[in-house]
Design a protein around this motif. Structure first.
Motif, PDB file in Angstrom:
ATOM      1  N   GLY A 150       0.815  -1.216   0.000  1.00  0.00           N
ATOM      2  CA  GLY A 150       0.000   0.000   0.000  1.00  0.00           C
ATOM      3  C   GLY A 150       0.842   1.256   0.000  1.00  0.00           C
ATOM      4  N   ALA A 154       0.760   4.282  -2.677  1.00  0.00           N
ATOM      5  CA  ALA A 154       0.484   5.655  -2.259  1.00  0.00           C
ATOM      6  C   ALA A 154       1.622   6.606  -2.625  1.00  0.00           C
ATOM      7  CB  ALA A 154       0.247   5.688  -0.742  1.00  0.00           C
ATOM      8  N   MET A 284     -10.538  -3.571  -3.805  1.00  0.00           N
ATOM      9  CA  MET A 284      -9.381  -2.751  -3.449  1.00  0.00           C
ATOM     10  C   MET A 284      -9.016  -1.772  -4.551  1.00  0.00           C
ATOM     11  SD  MET A 284      -5.910  -2.376  -4.272  1.00  0.00           S
ATOM     12  CE  MET A 284      -5.505  -3.933  -5.034  1.00  0.00           C
ATOM     13  N   ASN A 287     -10.809   1.598  -5.090  1.00  0.00           N
ATOM     14  CA  ASN A 287     -10.425   2.693  -4.192  1.00  0.00           C
ATOM     15  C   ASN A 287      -9.285   3.512  -4.789  1.00  0.00           C
ATOM     16  OD1 ASN A 287     -10.529   4.093  -1.604  1.00  0.00           O
ATOM     17  ND2 ASN A 287      -8.608   3.052  -1.117  1.00  0.00           N
ATOM     18  N   MET A 288      -8.287   2.828  -5.313  1.00  0.00           N
ATOM     19  CA  MET A 288      -7.136   3.532  -5.891  1.00  0.00           C
ATOM     20  C   MET A 288      -7.532   4.306  -7.150  1.00  0.00           C
ATOM     21  SD  MET A 288      -3.577   1.893  -7.337  1.00  0.00           S
ATOM     22  CE  MET A 288      -3.241   1.079  -5.795  1.00  0.00           C
ATOM     23  N   SER A 319      -3.340   6.892   3.421  1.00  0.00           N
ATOM     24  CA  SER A 319      -3.811   5.512   3.262  1.00  0.00           C
ATOM     25  C   SER A 319      -2.662   4.528   3.412  1.00  0.00           C
ATOM     26  CB  SER A 319      -4.462   5.335   1.887  1.00  0.00           C
ATOM     27  OG  SER A 319      -5.587   6.154   1.742  1.00  0.00           O
ATOM     28  N   GLY A 320      -1.544   4.832   2.757  1.00  0.00           N
ATOM     29  CA  GLY A 320      -0.388   3.956   2.868  1.00  0.00           C
ATOM     30  C   GLY A 320       0.169   3.894   4.270  1.00  0.00           C
ATOM     31  N   MET A 323      -1.950   1.742   6.508  1.00  0.00           N
ATOM     32  CA  MET A 323      -1.684   0.320   6.306  1.00  0.00           C
ATOM     33  C   MET A 323      -0.443  -0.108   7.076  1.00  0.00           C
ATOM     34  SD  MET A 323      -2.572  -0.073   2.227  1.00  0.00           S
ATOM     35  CE  MET A 323      -2.455  -1.856   2.191  1.00  0.00           C
ATOM     36  N   SER A 371     -10.962   6.802   1.861  1.00  0.00           N
ATOM     37  CA  SER A 371      -9.918   6.029   1.200  1.00  0.00           C
ATOM     38  C   SER A 371      -9.043   5.293   2.212  1.00  0.00           C
ATOM     39  CB  SER A 371      -9.056   6.955   0.342  1.00  0.00           C
ATOM     40  OG  SER A 371      -7.952   6.273  -0.198  1.00  0.00           O
ATOM     41  N   THR A 372      -8.750   5.953   3.325  1.00  0.00           N
ATOM     42  CA  THR A 372      -7.904   5.348   4.359  1.00  0.00           C
ATOM     43  C   THR A 372      -8.602   4.163   5.015  1.00  0.00           C
ATOM     44  OG1 THR A 372      -6.828   7.473   4.777  1.00  0.00           O
ATOM     45  CG2 THR A 372      -6.641   5.795   6.491  1.00  0.00           C
ATOM     46  N   SER A 375      -8.387   1.269   2.754  1.00  0.00           N
ATOM     47  CA  SER A 375      -7.010   0.764   2.714  1.00  0.00           C
ATOM     48  C   SER A 375      -6.688  -0.068   3.951  1.00  0.00           C
ATOM     49  CB  SER A 375      -6.025   1.922   2.591  1.00  0.00           C
ATOM     50  OG  SER A 375      -6.187   2.594   1.357  1.00  0.00           O
ATOM     51  N   THR A 378      -8.233  -3.344   3.450  1.00  0.00           N
ATOM     52  CA  THR A 378      -7.448  -4.072   2.447  1.00  0.00           C
ATOM     53  C   THR A 378      -6.207  -4.696   3.070  1.00  0.00           C
ATOM     54  OG1 THR A 378      -8.211  -2.575   0.695  1.00  0.00           O
ATOM     55  CG2 THR A 378      -6.237  -3.874   0.251  1.00  0.00           C
TER      56      THR A 378
END
Length: 657
Positions: A150, A154, A284, A287-288, A319-320, A323, A371-372, A375, A378
């Motif tokens: 992720g 991101a 997933m 979302n991206m 978001s990244g 994760m 979005s977060t 993620s 995910t």
């Protein structure tokens, strides 16, 4: 003496160092997938090609990764996992350099195709984690790899924009080459080579047919929106994929050492995990695709925010990071409640995130939060999938099984991309003189992703609870595992198949298992010297169990099955045996199974068929007296006698005379 000990003691890399290096492979894979996406609108002008041509920069990587993942994963099981990671990284670096210096669109496509080999790093890296890390660290390590995947996605979007504006488009490929080269050195220095190998021959024919089928399928999915779903090229590609898969499946079921073990893949725990993986991959990717697009759309749409590429990419960083933060949480869920509970929890979090995005969308903050949340879900789900897979497949097949799971997820993401494009172009609005997707299109995709996540929960429910976590811990370390091979044979030394060999500790805890190939061969990984209970079970034979006192050196152990399960009996007339009676076995529905003749003692026998209901008939050879009996077959030998009445001879001619 101390100096001698220092010289003779070789320090193994720490689990933390191995985890860090392998987890970084997720970042590299994500970078390869996302670095070119922000530049796609500019590539037609930069390279003097059409927009459709430029899209091949993504399609080429998609196709090569789909083809490379199962092949490299199977090769990793057979020839060495670290070796195949090194090969993939070397190919990826070469492709990056080609793309940077080639100077033409053709070289760029070739370079992007070679970069696609990096996708195999994920399943192979996870399999190395299984081989080298303690059981208690596996869940968090796999979760960390999911998190870095992720993070790479991101960071790839804003990084590409910054590099492009500062140093030109070729710089993104130089950065890719540098990242791959550094990771290659780290793998060589830190990651040990696994001793767990699968013996046998590589299935070249199966690999070729599967590669062609996947290429046709994914090309049709990725280009369907551009070429038209009803166009002849797309329909021909779908037809080609269907025909090739129709040839490949029976071939893989018949070949001695298949490219993909479809019997293992068809077991309910593996099958349902892969179904859930496909659905999670679909959810997933939506979302991206939607987040950066919504942030970049003009404010005149009523829901866009007019951000540039770099700023929109930076909005994906939370978001990244989330994760990464939730990686330990994912590992703890897996460790405490098992992979099944983690997969369900991750899917539910994704549902919450997508439903929230339908109703809360009027600020950048709400978009980032939605979005977060998706993620985070995910990350939890992605961490659970390899755990579930590795809990039920043989240890000698972990890379290929994870490779298949990664391939299924990539099919899900490709399908998501096609579905999102179709919805956004079909539900549109006019802004000035430009057609743009309306927010109703975004809502439709959010609901579609939420439904896919909900469907993954349903699929996960059908995964047996017993497979939720890892196997029980075994004595010794995973890094010291030794592969023992052998054959399952009949008394006349013919191979017995289908059959399964299971290894247990003498206390009853599972160690490993193996499905026997068409030549009777099996491979199991034992954690060290000691006594193990080995069980061989084959269709139509009584199971055999024996204690194997493993000395740590013996690498071969055969099983000689002794007792063939059968339906047997006597045919008599009065007190006399009837020789030559025609005895026929039929399915209850009327299907023919087999025919035999009674011997001089009136005895007959059939190998035990599959469990079910059958009819056994007897025809007297001289009197033509016929009899039939119903029989319910389970997994035990059965006796069924025929006692014909003593009748005066009706005919002196044998049957068929």
């Amino acid at each position: 003496m101390p100096r001698s000990n220092a010289l003779n003691t070789k320090r193994s890399p720490s689990p933390s160092a191995i985890t860090a290096v392998l987890a970084l492979s997720g970042t590299v894979v994500a970078l390869m997938q996302t670095l070119v996406i922000p530049l796609l609108p500019d590539f037609p002008e930069l390279l003097d090609v059409t927009a459709d041509d430029a899209s091949w920069l993504v399609t080429a990587t998609l196709l090569s990764s789909a083809v490379a993942t199962p092949i490299v994963s199977r090769s990793a099981d057979m020839y060495g996992k670290r070796k195949m990671m090194v090969v993939c990284l070397a190919i990826m670096v070469a492709g990056s350099v080609m793309a940077a210096v080639g100077g033409s669109f053709v070289w760029l496509i070739i370079g992007r195709a070679l970069q696609g080999f990096s996708a195999a790093l994920i399943p192979v890296g996870i399999s190395i984690m299984r081989d080298e890390l303690p059981k208690e660290k596996m869940g968090s390590a796999v979760a960390l790899m999911s998190a870095t995947l992720g993070i790479g996605s991101a960071l790839g979007l804003p990084l590409a924009g910054l590099l492009y504006e500062s140093l030109g488009w070729a710089s993104i490929f130089w950065v890719s080459a540098a990242a791959g080269a550094l990771l290659l050195v780290a793998v060589l220095l830190v990651v040990p080579e696994s001793k767990v190998r699968t013996a046998g021959r590589f299935d070249y024919a199966g690999a070729l047919v599967l590669s062609a089928a996947l290429a046709a399928l994914l090309l049709a999915i990725s280009k369907g929106g551009t070429w038209g779903w009803g166009s002849e090229p797309v329909l021909l590609l779908f037809l080609t994929a269907a025909i090739l898969l129709a040839v490949w499946v029976p071939y893989e079921l018949k070949v001695s050492q298949p490219m993909v073990d479809l019997r293992t893949s068809g077991r309910r725990p593996v099958l349902m995990t892969n179904v859930a993986s496909l659905l999670i991959g679909f959810a997933m990717f939506a979302n991206m695709l939607l987040t950066t697009q919504q942030l970049q759309l003009p404010t005149a749409t009523g829901y866009g925010f007019g951000l540039n590429v770099i700023t929109a990419g930076l909005c994906m960083v939370p978001s990244g990071l989330a994760m990464m933060v939730f990686a330990p949480v994912s590992g703890r869920i897996i460790r405490v409640s098992g992979g099944k509970s983690a997969l369900i929890a991750g899917a539910i979090v994704m549902i919450v995130g997508y439903v929230g995005r339908v109703f809360f969308y009027d600020s950048i903050a709400w978009v980032i939060i939605g979005s977060t949340v998706v993620s985070v879900g995910t990350a939890i789900a992605y961490a659970a999938m390899p755990t579930l897979i590795m809990g039920v497949v043989p240890r000698t097949e972990t890379a290929s099984a994870n490779g298949l799971n990664s391939l299924v997820r990539s099919i899900g993401t490709s399908t998501s991309s096609a579905a999102v494009a179709a919805v956004l172009t079909s539900v549109s609005m006019t802004v000035g003189a430009v057609q743009l997707p309306s927010f109703d299109a975004f809502k439709d995709v959010f609901w579609l992703a939420a439904l896919a996540s909900a469907a993954s929960v349903v699929a996960t429910v059908f995964i047996p609870r017993a497979t939720a976590g890892h196997r029980s811990p075994v004595s010794g370390s995973a890094a010291a595992e030794i592969v023992v091979q052998g054959r399952v044979l009949a008394p006349d030394n013919r191979p017995v198949t289908p059959a399964v060999v299971t290894v247990l500790q003498t206390a009853g805890e599972p160690v490993d298992w193996s499905r026997v190939d068409a030549e009777g061969n099996y491979s199991v990984a034992l954690p060290g010297a000691g006594k193990y209970l080995m069980v061989a079970n084959a269709a139509g034979w009584a199971p055999m169990a024996e204690v194997f006192d493993f000395d740590g050196r013996t690498r071969h152990q055969n099983f000689l099955l002794r007792d063939r399960l059968e339906i047997a009996g006597l045919v008599t007339a009065g007190s006399e045996a009837v020789a030559g009676a025609v005895v026929t076995l039929l399915e209850a529905g009327g299907g023919y199974v087999a025919t035999t003749l009674s011997d001089d003692d009136g005895a007959y026998a059939f190998p035990l068929p599959l469990a079910g209901r059958y009819i056994v008939t007897m025809l007297h050879p001289m009197t033509h007296e016929a009899m039939a009996q119903k029989l319910a077959v389970d997994n035990r030998s059965m006796t069924l006698d025929f006692a014909a009445p003593r009748v005066e001879e009706k005919s002196t001619e044998p049957v068929g005379a």
